[in-house]
Write an enzyme that holds these catalytic residues in place. Structure first.
Site, PDB file in Angstrom:
ATOM      1  N   SER A 251       0.859  -1.189   0.000  1.00 51.96           N
ATOM      2  CA  SER A 251       0.000   0.000   0.000  1.00 51.96           C
ATOM      3  C   SER A 251       0.899   1.246   0.000  1.00 51.96           C
ATOM      4  O   SER A 251       1.782   1.356  -0.847  1.00 51.96           O
ATOM      5  CB  SER A 251      -0.947  -0.034   1.202  1.00 51.96           C
ATOM      6  OG  SER A 251      -1.883   1.011   1.139  1.00 51.96           O
ATOM      7  N   ASP A 474      -8.662  -5.019  -6.368  1.00 46.34           N
ATOM      8  CA  ASP A 474      -8.282  -3.797  -5.654  1.00 46.34           C
ATOM      9  C   ASP A 474      -8.812  -2.586  -6.411  1.00 46.34           C
ATOM     10  O   ASP A 474      -8.480  -2.378  -7.576  1.00 46.34           O
ATOM     11  CB  ASP A 474      -6.757  -3.732  -5.540  1.00 46.34           C
ATOM     12  CG  ASP A 474      -6.266  -2.632  -4.610  1.00 46.34           C
ATOM     13  OD1 ASP A 474      -7.045  -1.699  -4.314  1.00 46.34           O
ATOM     14  OD2 ASP A 474      -5.099  -2.697  -4.194  1.00 46.34           O
ATOM     15  N   HIS A 511      -8.026  -4.337  -1.758  1.00 47.61           N
ATOM     16  CA  HIS A 511      -6.758  -3.778  -1.298  1.00 47.61           C
ATOM     17  C   HIS A 511      -6.251  -4.480  -0.038  1.00 47.61           C
ATOM     18  O   HIS A 511      -5.043  -4.603   0.161  1.00 47.61           O
ATOM     19  CB  HIS A 511      -6.923  -2.279  -1.036  1.00 47.61           C
ATOM     20  CG  HIS A 511      -5.639  -1.560  -0.783  1.00 47.61           C
ATOM     21  ND1 HIS A 511      -4.631  -1.469  -1.722  1.00 47.61           N
ATOM     22  CD2 HIS A 511      -5.173  -0.907   0.330  1.00 47.61           C
ATOM     23  CE1 HIS A 511      -3.620  -0.788  -1.217  1.00 47.61           C
ATOM     24  NE2 HIS A 511      -3.922  -0.436   0.014  1.00 47.61           N
TER      25      HIS A 511
END
Length: 531
Positions: A251, A474, A511
């Site tokens: 991330s 995602d 995600h």
């Protein structure tokens, strides 16, 4: 015996179309008798005049005065337990001791603090006269200090990636780190830091400004991802580590991992970027902007100076709910929640009612006092500013050199940012820009392959083994952004790029897959590090 009021209303509705309608005041008006005297309300007069004009011929003389009954609402007023809960929370925070302040301590457990007494010049001209970095370590550093892995965190994570003897609470990547785990602590010495700008022990907006003994608040300077990795490099200097075995992150950490490799190519061997990007794109910028806006619109934010008052917990809750929407995928929520309501036997409510609403409400409430609101603003803005393209880096180099000269002229004393912010709102509303060519022609005119500016900007990694992983489900960092990283690195001439994309047949967790999928995320990571 008079008919029930409900029957009277129904009868009126049924006969309304067949005979002239008598004008009656709003049920919210005071009780009065219609005496023929014009109302003092001009709007009501105009309405009565219009209606009487339409029915002048059909109207019959009134036989008797209409007597209005006491006003009664058609339906009972709704209750809002979600708002009641926020008000109760505010009252509870208000009652906290003024000596310690209602702002909670965000740090938990034990971590090590590295203190740098030297000033840190930031990309946009700000200076930290000194700073601290909270960090934790696992494993043993070998004799030549060549087995260190620097682990970069997501936006709101602390340095506590794995449990320790001093802090036995499970870390945010607990199953990924340890003996025999993907990041094997029998082989590697793992370092995880809390970024500067954060609130888990590193210097950030909630820290004390050494110049006046007051909290920085929004006097804290604007940060970039590059500033964060430069601070981490200072930590490595303090630990005597000249070169990392690997830089690993997911991330926001995936962005930092690439940035560390680009800015310090001689200080790292392998680079891992999971669910990250090489430059921030409009969708993710828009989502973070929305989070910042709802937080800043909370009156308790007080332009960042809330540390001796009530923190903007309602704004933080809403910001986290928006963020949580982007962390998972629609198909996963379809399977997990569907259209089920929390209690189908109850009347639908404007407060959380569907299971997905109660999930978001819980996520926001849990987070609202676990992370400093100002840190959310600064760190998320740093994500927006991220760009490894050459032009962006070149402009930053020029700006840093100019500010470095100012620093030298002052004999090393911290440079005060003497350029006031001149940002203003646009003088007119945004207007959609016309395309100079039809959409299909514009698409055809785009050169194939990754942007050359980005290729040039990432040339420093052309000889490094790099693992890039993404997830098809995602929506915050879509899989095409990881493909862009891999294609860009290959365009630099790098033949050691491993790109893994998990399809929706493997993961629907969006995600958050990097936090949950030990088999595929962890498995590919472990294989790459050992190779």
């Amino acid at each position: 015996m008079a008919a029930p009021r409900g029957a009277q209303i129904a009868a009126r509705l049924l006969t309304r179309g067949s005979k002239s309608m008598t004008v009656k005041p709003s049920p919210f008006s005071p009780r009065r008798q219609h005496s023929g005297v014009p109302s003092k309300n001009p709007i009501t007069n105009a309405y009565l005049h219009t209606r009487s004009g339409h029915h002048a011929q059909a109207a019959a003389p009134a036989q008797e005065e209409d007597v209005w009954e006491p006003a009664e609402p058609s339906n009972p007023a709704m209750v809002f337990p979600c708002l009641d809960a926020q008000e109760q929370k505010t009252a509870a925070l208000q009652s906290r001791s003024l000596e310690s302040g209602p702002e909670p301590s965000y740090t938990t457990g034990t971590h090590v603090v590295f203190h740098s007494p030297e000033p840190l010049l930031l990309d946009w001209g700000g200076v930290l006269p000194e700073f601290e970095i909270a960090h934790e370590t696992w494993g043993t550093l070998n004799e030549d200090k060549s087995n260190a892995i620097l682990l970069h965190t997501g936006l709101s994570a602390s340095s506590h990636a794995h449990s320790t003897k001093a802090n036995t609470k499970p870390g945010w990547w607990e199953k990924f780190i340890g003996p025999g785990a993907p990041i094997d602590t029998n082989k590697y010495f793992v370092i995880c830091t809390n970024v500067i700008g954060g609130c888990f022990g590193s210097t950030g907006p909630s820290s004390i400004d050494p110049s006046d003994g007051q909290r920085y608040a929004t006097r804290f300077p604007i940060l970039t991802m590059d500033d964060m990795v430069r601070a981490q490099a200072r930590l490595l200097d303090g630990l005597g580590i000249k070169r990392l075995y690997a830089s690993v992150g997911a991330s926001m950490g995936g962005m930092q991992s690439l940035a560390f490799g680009v800015h310090f190519p001689d200080r790292v061997g392998k680079v891992v970027s999971i669910s990250g990007c090489a430059r921030s794109h409009p969708y993710s910028i828009a989502m973070r902007h929305t989070q910042r806006q709802v937080l800043m619109m909370d009156p308790k934010w007080n332009r960042g100076f809330y540390y001796d008052s009530i923190p903007p917990h309602s704004g933080m809750k809403l910001a986290r709910e928006i963020a949580t929407v982007t962390y998972r995928s629609g198909p996963e929520w379809e399977n997990r929640f569907g259209r089920r309501r929390a209690d189908p036997s109850k009347q639908p409510a404007l407060c959380p009612d569907f299971l997905i609403e109660t999930y978001l409400d819980h996520a926001g409430e849990k987070f609202s006092l676990e992370y400093d609101p100002n840190s959310l603003l600064y760190v998320s803005k740093a994500m927006d500013l991220f760009d490894l393209g050459y032009a962006h880096q070149d402009r930053t180099r020029i700006r840093r050199q100019q500010n470095l000269e100012k620093l030298s002229q002052r004999g090393g004393r911290p440079v005060r940012n003497d350029v006031s912010c001149s940002l203003t709102l646009p003088s007119k509303k945004y207007e959609e820009q016309e395309l100079t060519a039809p959409m299909d022609e514009a698409v055809d005119s785009v050169a194939p392959g990754p942007p050359q500016d980005l290729v040039r900007g990432m040339e420093a990694l052309r000889s490094h083994p790099v693992l890039v992983m993404g997830v098809a489900s995602d929506i915050l960092f879509p899989a095409w952004q990881q493909r862009e990283i891999a294609e860009t690195l290959r365009a630099t001439g790098n033949h050691q790029v491993t790109h893994v994309e998990l399809g929706e047949d493997i993961s629907l967790f969006g995600h958050d897959t990097f936090l949950l999928d030990l088999k595929h995320i962890g498995g590919n990571l472990g294989t790459f590090l050992e190779g």
